[in-house]
Scaffold this motif. Structure first.
Motif, PDB file in Angstrom:
ATOM      1  N   SER A 135     -50.518 -15.005  23.609  1.00  0.00           N
ATOM      2  CA  SER A 135     -49.204 -14.682  23.071  1.00  0.00           C
ATOM      3  C   SER A 135     -48.360 -15.921  22.834  1.00  0.00           C
ATOM      4  CB  SER A 135     -48.461 -13.764  24.048  1.00  0.00           C
ATOM      5  OG  SER A 135     -48.138 -14.480  25.222  1.00  0.00           O
ATOM      6  N   GLN A 136     -47.295 -15.749  22.031  1.00  0.00           N
ATOM      7  CA  GLN A 136     -46.370 -16.842  21.778  1.00  0.00           C
ATOM      8  C   GLN A 136     -45.680 -17.263  23.069  1.00  0.00           C
ATOM      9  OE1 GLN A 136     -43.741 -15.791  18.587  1.00  0.00           O
ATOM     10  NE2 GLN A 136     -45.395 -15.163  17.245  1.00  0.00           N
ATOM     11  N   ALA A 177     -43.424 -35.979  18.740  1.00  0.00           N
ATOM     12  CA  ALA A 177     -42.074 -36.538  18.757  1.00  0.00           C
ATOM     13  C   ALA A 177     -41.838 -37.385  17.511  1.00  0.00           C
ATOM     14  CB  ALA A 177     -41.863 -37.383  20.011  1.00  0.00           C
ATOM     15  N   VAL A 178     -42.932 -37.885  16.931  1.00  0.00           N
ATOM     16  CA  VAL A 178     -42.846 -38.693  15.714  1.00  0.00           C
ATOM     17  C   VAL A 178     -42.965 -37.810  14.477  1.00  0.00           C
ATOM     18  CG1 VAL A 178     -43.897 -40.567  14.394  1.00  0.00           C
ATOM     19  CG2 VAL A 178     -43.801 -40.690  16.901  1.00  0.00           C
ATOM     20  N   ARG A 179     -43.990 -36.964  14.488  1.00  0.00           N
ATOM     21  CA  ARG A 179     -44.191 -36.019  13.381  1.00  0.00           C
ATOM     22  C   ARG A 179     -44.544 -34.655  13.956  1.00  0.00           C
ATOM     23  NH1 ARG A 179     -48.202 -37.112   8.827  1.00  0.00           N
ATOM     24  NH2 ARG A 179     -49.594 -37.705  10.538  1.00  0.00           N
ATOM     25  N   PRO A 180     -43.703 -33.656  13.765  1.00  0.00           N
ATOM     26  CA  PRO A 180     -44.039 -32.306  14.226  1.00  0.00           C
ATOM     27  C   PRO A 180     -45.334 -31.821  13.578  1.00  0.00           C
ATOM     28  CG  PRO A 180     -41.738 -32.444  13.574  1.00  0.00           C
ATOM     29  CD  PRO A 180     -42.388 -33.712  13.117  1.00  0.00           C
ATOM     30  N   ALA A 181     -46.119 -31.074  14.340  1.00  0.00           N
ATOM     31  CA  ALA A 181     -47.401 -30.566  13.848  1.00  0.00           C
ATOM     32  C   ALA A 181     -47.259 -29.115  13.415  1.00  0.00           C
ATOM     33  CB  ALA A 181     -48.461 -30.680  14.938  1.00  0.00           C
ATOM     34  N   LEU A 182     -47.646 -28.846  12.183  1.00  0.00           N
ATOM     35  CA  LEU A 182     -47.616 -27.473  11.671  1.00  0.00           C
ATOM     36  C   LEU A 182     -49.029 -26.908  11.684  1.00  0.00           C
ATOM     37  CD1 LEU A 182     -45.927 -25.183  10.275  1.00  0.00           C
ATOM     38  CD2 LEU A 182     -46.876 -26.068   8.135  1.00  0.00           C
ATOM     39  N   PHE A 183     -49.294 -25.977  12.595  1.00  0.00           N
ATOM     40  CA  PHE A 183     -50.585 -25.300  12.618  1.00  0.00           C
ATOM     41  C   PHE A 183     -50.580 -24.215  11.541  1.00  0.00           C
ATOM     42  CE2 PHE A 183     -50.793 -27.183  16.832  1.00  0.00           C
ATOM     43  CZ  PHE A 183     -52.137 -27.525  16.932  1.00  0.00           C
ATOM     44  N   PHE A 184     -51.642 -24.191  10.737  1.00  0.00           N
ATOM     45  CA  PHE A 184     -51.717 -23.215   9.656  1.00  0.00           C
ATOM     46  C   PHE A 184     -53.152 -22.763   9.459  1.00  0.00           C
ATOM     47  CE2 PHE A 184     -53.015 -27.037   7.507  1.00  0.00           C
ATOM     48  CZ  PHE A 184     -53.846 -26.633   6.471  1.00  0.00           C
ATOM     49  N   SER A 185     -53.284 -21.639   8.766  1.00  0.00           N
ATOM     50  CA  SER A 185     -54.597 -21.096   8.424  1.00  0.00           C
ATOM     51  C   SER A 185     -54.576 -20.668   6.961  1.00  0.00           C
ATOM     52  CB  SER A 185     -54.931 -19.894   9.313  1.00  0.00           C
ATOM     53  OG  SER A 185     -56.086 -19.224   8.834  1.00  0.00           O
ATOM     54  N   PRO A 186     -55.629 -20.925   6.199  1.00  0.00           N
ATOM     55  CA  PRO A 186     -55.660 -20.523   4.787  1.00  0.00           C
ATOM     56  C   PRO A 186     -55.552 -19.019   4.582  1.00  0.00           C
ATOM     57  CG  PRO A 186     -57.368 -22.146   5.242  1.00  0.00           C
ATOM     58  CD  PRO A 186     -56.813 -21.720   6.575  1.00  0.00           C
ATOM     59  N   TRP A 188     -56.143 -23.852  17.957  1.00  0.00           N
ATOM     60  CA  TRP A 188     -54.835 -23.278  18.283  1.00  0.00           C
ATOM     61  C   TRP A 188     -55.030 -21.784  18.438  1.00  0.00           C
ATOM     62  CZ3 TRP A 188     -50.301 -24.300  20.162  1.00  0.00           C
ATOM     63  CH2 TRP A 188     -49.220 -23.452  19.936  1.00  0.00           C
ATOM     64  N   ASP A 189     -54.667 -21.254  19.608  1.00  0.00           N
ATOM     65  CA  ASP A 189     -54.971 -19.862  19.924  1.00  0.00           C
ATOM     66  C   ASP A 189     -53.776 -18.927  19.857  1.00  0.00           C
ATOM     67  OD1 ASP A 189     -57.673 -20.409  20.443  1.00  0.00           O
ATOM     68  OD2 ASP A 189     -57.181 -21.131  22.443  1.00  0.00           O
ATOM     69  N   ALA A 190     -52.656 -19.399  19.324  1.00  0.00           N
ATOM     70  CA  ALA A 190     -51.479 -18.533  19.220  1.00  0.00           C
ATOM     71  C   ALA A 190     -51.229 -18.181  17.759  1.00  0.00           C
ATOM     72  CB  ALA A 190     -50.265 -19.217  19.846  1.00  0.00           C
ATOM     73  N   ALA A 191     -50.038 -17.720  17.458  1.00  0.00           N
ATOM     74  CA  ALA A 191     -49.711 -17.276  16.104  1.00  0.00           C
ATOM     75  C   ALA A 191     -49.567 -18.459  15.159  1.00  0.00           C
ATOM     76  CB  ALA A 191     -48.422 -16.458  16.120  1.00  0.00           C
ATOM     77  N   VAL A 192     -49.786 -18.208  13.892  1.00  0.00           N
ATOM     78  CA  VAL A 192     -49.540 -19.184  12.841  1.00  0.00           C
ATOM     79  C   VAL A 192     -48.699 -18.517  11.751  1.00  0.00           C
ATOM     80  CG1 VAL A 192     -51.596 -20.580  13.229  1.00  0.00           C
ATOM     81  CG2 VAL A 192     -51.765 -18.570  11.758  1.00  0.00           C
ATOM     82  N   PRO A 193     -47.856 -19.301  11.044  1.00  0.00           N
ATOM     83  CA  PRO A 193     -47.630 -20.731  11.215  1.00  0.00           C
ATOM     84  C   PRO A 193     -46.834 -21.026  12.482  1.00  0.00           C
ATOM     85  CG  PRO A 193     -46.084 -19.848   9.624  1.00  0.00           C
ATOM     86  CD  PRO A 193     -47.021 -18.728   9.960  1.00  0.00           C
ATOM     87  N   ALA A 194     -47.144 -22.157  13.098  1.00  0.00           N
ATOM     88  CA  ALA A 194     -46.443 -22.588  14.304  1.00  0.00           C
ATOM     89  C   ALA A 194     -46.165 -24.079  14.189  1.00  0.00           C
ATOM     90  CB  ALA A 194     -47.277 -22.298  15.543  1.00  0.00           C
ATOM     91  N   LEU A 195     -44.946 -24.459  14.476  1.00  0.00           N
ATOM     92  CA  LEU A 195     -44.570 -25.873  14.447  1.00  0.00           C
ATOM     93  C   LEU A 195     -44.409 -26.356  15.879  1.00  0.00           C
ATOM     94  CD1 LEU A 195     -43.656 -28.181  12.402  1.00  0.00           C
ATOM     95  CD2 LEU A 195     -41.337 -27.624  13.180  1.00  0.00           C
ATOM     96  N   ILE A 196     -45.193 -27.358  16.256  1.00  0.00           N
ATOM     97  CA  ILE A 196     -45.066 -27.970  17.578  1.00  0.00           C
ATOM     98  C   ILE A 196     -44.205 -29.212  17.412  1.00  0.00           C
ATOM     99  CG2 ILE A 196     -46.282 -28.806  19.605  1.00  0.00           C
ATOM    100  CD1 ILE A 196     -46.904 -25.905  18.720  1.00  0.00           C
ATOM    101  N   ILE A 197     -43.078 -29.219  18.080  1.00  0.00           N
ATOM    102  CA  ILE A 197     -42.101 -30.285  17.891  1.00  0.00           C
ATOM    103  C   ILE A 197     -41.564 -30.734  19.242  1.00  0.00           C
ATOM    104  CG2 ILE A 197     -40.241 -28.593  17.550  1.00  0.00           C
ATOM    105  CD1 ILE A 197     -38.960 -30.587  15.582  1.00  0.00           C
ATOM    106  N   THR A 198     -41.371 -32.037  19.384  1.00  0.00           N
ATOM    107  CA  THR A 198     -40.820 -32.602  20.615  1.00  0.00           C
ATOM    108  C   THR A 198     -39.497 -33.274  20.299  1.00  0.00           C
ATOM    109  OG1 THR A 198     -43.031 -32.985  21.531  1.00  0.00           O
ATOM    110  CG2 THR A 198     -41.204 -34.191  22.530  1.00  0.00           C
TER     111      THR A 198
END
Length: 246
Positions: A125-126, A152-161, A213-223
């Motif tokens: 879950s989220q 912290a430098v570049r947020p990561a956007l997890f995505f799936s086609p 990545w085992d959660a929902a997409v799209p997801a942005l991981i940001i610090t």
């Protein structure tokens, strides 16, 4: 008993008025919900159900036409859908069967739109993702070589086609920052070729990474300020990448 159905339309109107900016679409939707609520307590309640189904169809059509994914709109659509179903179930006249078929079709349309265009879960879950299974540094692969991505430098956007909501987010991020200077797309699910083709079709010119990545997409991981978070939903992701929120 019919007036209970009107409560769903009123709730939808209140939700839209409280959460959306007062543009022409919002004002029209709020006015329509108020009208449907008023009709639901009269002998013209059938038209309230029909109007509710048309409102849902118009909402989904506009979101698709404008490539805009509005979670508050979907919440309002769900409330309207509840009103339509209630009125269809309680209808005892000659339109009973037709209304129930209409309600079933509208429900299927809403469900299909949610599956195609909104975040889908691929595992835990989220809440679990937010609760510590994310970190500032993400292990990714670039052209077969391992690397660490600093969110912290570049947020990561997890995505799936295969995710419709991902396509909409990628389109807007690539248009604003095609080089990926302020964000990094990370493929999860699907083949690297599919992921690259999707990015290329939206004008993205930077590097694509891939990782699990085992959660929902799209997801942005940001610090930000030493705190790492997972953000979901197009509006929240776009605000974070633009720097409107942290």
């Amino acid at each position: 008993m019919r007036y209970y159905g009107g409560l769903f339309f009123i709730s939808a109107a209140v939700l839209l008025a409280a959460t959306k900016s007062p543009d022409i679409f919002t004002v029209a939707a709020v006015a329509a919900c108020a009208l449907m609520a008023a009709l639901s307590s009269t002998r013209h309640a059938v038209w309230s159900a029909i109007g509710g189904a048309l409102l849902i169809g118009a909402s989904l059509a506009l979101q698709s036409a404008l490539s805009y994914r509005c979670t508050d709109c979907i919440k309002a659509d769900l409330l309207i859908m509840a009103g339509v179903i209630y009125l269809a179930v309680t209808e005892s006249g000659g339109m009973k069967k037709s209304l129930r078929v209409m309600a079933a079709v509208a429900t299927a349309m809403l469900a299909a739109s949610a599956l195609l265009h909104y975040p889908v879960s691929t595992g835990f879950s989220q809440e679990e993702a937010r609760g510590g299974r994310i970190s500032q540094f993400i292990s990714v692969a670039n052209d077969g070589e391992g690397a660490l991505l600093d969110t912290a430098v570049r947020p990561a956007l997890f995505f799936s086609p295969s995710c419709g909501a991902c396509r909409s987010v990628l389109e807007k991020l690539a248009a604003a920052d095609p080089e990926g200077n302020g964000w990094a797309p990370v493929l999860t699910g699907g083949s690297p070729g599919e992921g690259r083709d999707l990015l290329d079709s939206n004008g993205y010119l930077g590097v694509m990474s891939w990782s699990e990545w085992d959660a929902a997409v799209p997801a942005l991981i940001i610090t930000r300020d030493g705190q790492t978070r997972a953000l979901y939903g197009q509006e929240e992701i776009l605000r974070a990448v633009r720097g409107d929120s942290s």
